[in-house]
Scaffold this motif. Structure first.
Motif, PDB file in Angstrom:
ATOM      1  N   ASN A 104       0.819  -1.212   0.000  1.00 42.79           N
ATOM      2  CA  ASN A 104       0.000   0.000   0.000  1.00 42.79           C
ATOM      3  C   ASN A 104       0.857   1.269   0.000  1.00 42.79           C
ATOM      4  O   ASN A 104       0.456   2.277  -0.578  1.00 42.79           O
ATOM      5  CB  ASN A 104      -0.942   0.010   1.202  1.00 42.79           C
ATOM      6  N   ILE A 105       2.016   1.207   0.638  1.00 44.85           N
ATOM      7  CA  ILE A 105       2.861   2.408   0.684  1.00 44.85           C
ATOM      8  C   ILE A 105       3.394   2.716  -0.705  1.00 44.85           C
ATOM      9  O   ILE A 105       3.575   3.872  -1.075  1.00 44.85           O
ATOM     10  CB  ILE A 105       3.993   2.267   1.732  1.00 44.85           C
ATOM     11  N   SER A 106       3.601   1.698  -1.514  1.00 44.61           N
ATOM     12  CA  SER A 106       4.070   1.906  -2.883  1.00 44.61           C
ATOM     13  C   SER A 106       3.030   2.642  -3.713  1.00 44.61           C
ATOM     14  O   SER A 106       3.345   3.606  -4.419  1.00 44.61           O
ATOM     15  CB  SER A 106       4.404   0.560  -3.530  1.00 44.61           C
ATOM     16  N   SER A 107       1.786   2.211  -3.615  1.00 49.80           N
ATOM     17  CA  SER A 107       0.723   2.899  -4.364  1.00 49.80           C
ATOM     18  C   SER A 107       0.474   4.303  -3.806  1.00 49.80           C
ATOM     19  O   SER A 107       0.172   5.232  -4.559  1.00 49.80           O
ATOM     20  CB  SER A 107      -0.566   2.080  -4.354  1.00 49.80           C
ATOM     21  N   LEU A 108       0.618   4.481  -2.488  1.00 49.00           N
ATOM     22  CA  LEU A 108       0.471   5.802  -1.884  1.00 49.00           C
ATOM     23  C   LEU A 108       1.549   6.761  -2.403  1.00 49.00           C
ATOM     24  O   LEU A 108       1.243   7.901  -2.781  1.00 49.00           O
ATOM     25  CB  LEU A 108       0.557   5.702  -0.357  1.00 49.00           C
ATOM     26  N   ASP A 137      14.357  -1.206   1.797  1.00 50.88           N
ATOM     27  CA  ASP A 137      13.182  -1.342   0.928  1.00 50.88           C
ATOM     28  C   ASP A 137      12.491  -0.002   0.699  1.00 50.88           C
ATOM     29  O   ASP A 137      12.056   0.294  -0.416  1.00 50.88           O
ATOM     30  CB  ASP A 137      12.191  -2.347   1.517  1.00 50.88           C
ATOM     31  N   ILE A 138      12.372   0.811   1.741  1.00 51.71           N
ATOM     32  CA  ILE A 138      11.697   2.103   1.569  1.00 51.71           C
ATOM     33  C   ILE A 138      12.564   3.049   0.743  1.00 51.71           C
ATOM     34  O   ILE A 138      12.056   3.843  -0.059  1.00 51.71           O
ATOM     35  CB  ILE A 138      11.280   2.718   2.926  1.00 51.71           C
ATOM     36  N   LEU A 139      13.888   2.948   0.876  1.00 49.68           N
ATOM     37  CA  LEU A 139      14.773   3.743   0.031  1.00 49.68           C
ATOM     38  C   LEU A 139      14.686   3.288  -1.431  1.00 49.68           C
ATOM     39  O   LEU A 139      14.757   4.108  -2.349  1.00 49.68           O
ATOM     40  CB  LEU A 139      16.213   3.667   0.533  1.00 49.68           C
ATOM     41  N   ASP A 140      14.507   1.982  -1.629  1.00 52.29           N
ATOM     42  CA  ASP A 140      14.281   1.472  -2.985  1.00 52.29           C
ATOM     43  C   ASP A 140      12.993   2.029  -3.573  1.00 52.29           C
ATOM     44  O   ASP A 140      12.935   2.362  -4.758  1.00 52.29           O
ATOM     45  CB  ASP A 140      14.231  -0.054  -2.991  1.00 52.29           C
TER      46      ASP A 140
END
Length: 165
Positions: A104-108, A137-140
């Motif tokens: 979900n954070i990716s789509s956000l 992962d979040i930096l990616d």
């Protein structure tokens, strides 16, 4: 190469039904072939290149960056792959903190990037229990969505108190 010696023992008066066979195998050509194959594979192999995440750090002086609250998105990484986020300024009791996951954070991030383009500022905070893999992962995700403005900051005490009452 290989030699085979066939000898028939000769005895006086009795014929032997068995023939004695002696084999001798010369392995020198096989060793040569092995070294040739090893040499061939070493010279033709390509070495794998390390996949490294480029992280540009500010040089020298620390300057505070002013960001409008409407353009700020704060992401908090916690233990057990839990992710929290809130937009703008955090409310006093953390009512605007939303729990989510990496999918979900990716789509956000993608939707916020489309809405605000270069004005989006992502603030990444992590608890002491968060795994290093989640930070990477979040930096990616930042590089995947081509978000140019983001910062890794220490976790606020207010957020710590809200997450761990």
């Amino acid at each position: 190469m290989a030699d085979m010696n066939i000898t028939t023992p000769k005895r006086k008066g009795v014929q032997s039904l068995r023939k004695k066979q002696s084999t001798k195998v010369d392995l020198t050509p096989m060793v040569d072939l092995g070294f040739l194959l090893i040499t061939f594979f070493i010279f033709t192999a390509t070495l794998s290149e390390a996949n490294v995440l480029k992280l540009f750090l500010p040089a020298g002086e620390k300057k505070d960056t002013k960001v409008a609250a409407s353009n700020a998105l704060s992401i908090i990484l916690d233990q057990n792959n839990e992710i929290y986020y809130y937009e703008g300024a955090m409310q006093p009791k953390g009512e605007n903190i939303i729990k989510t996951n990496f999918k979900n954070i990716s789509s956000l991030l993608q939707s916020k990037k489309q809405q605000r383009n270069d004005e989006l500022m992502v603030i990444i905070q992590s608890t002491d229990q968060a795994s290093f893999k989640n930070v990477v992962d979040i930096l990616d995700e930042m590089s995947i969505h081509q978000i140019k403005r983001y910062a890794l900051v220490d976790l606020d005490n207010e957020v710590k108190n809200i997450l761990r009452p």
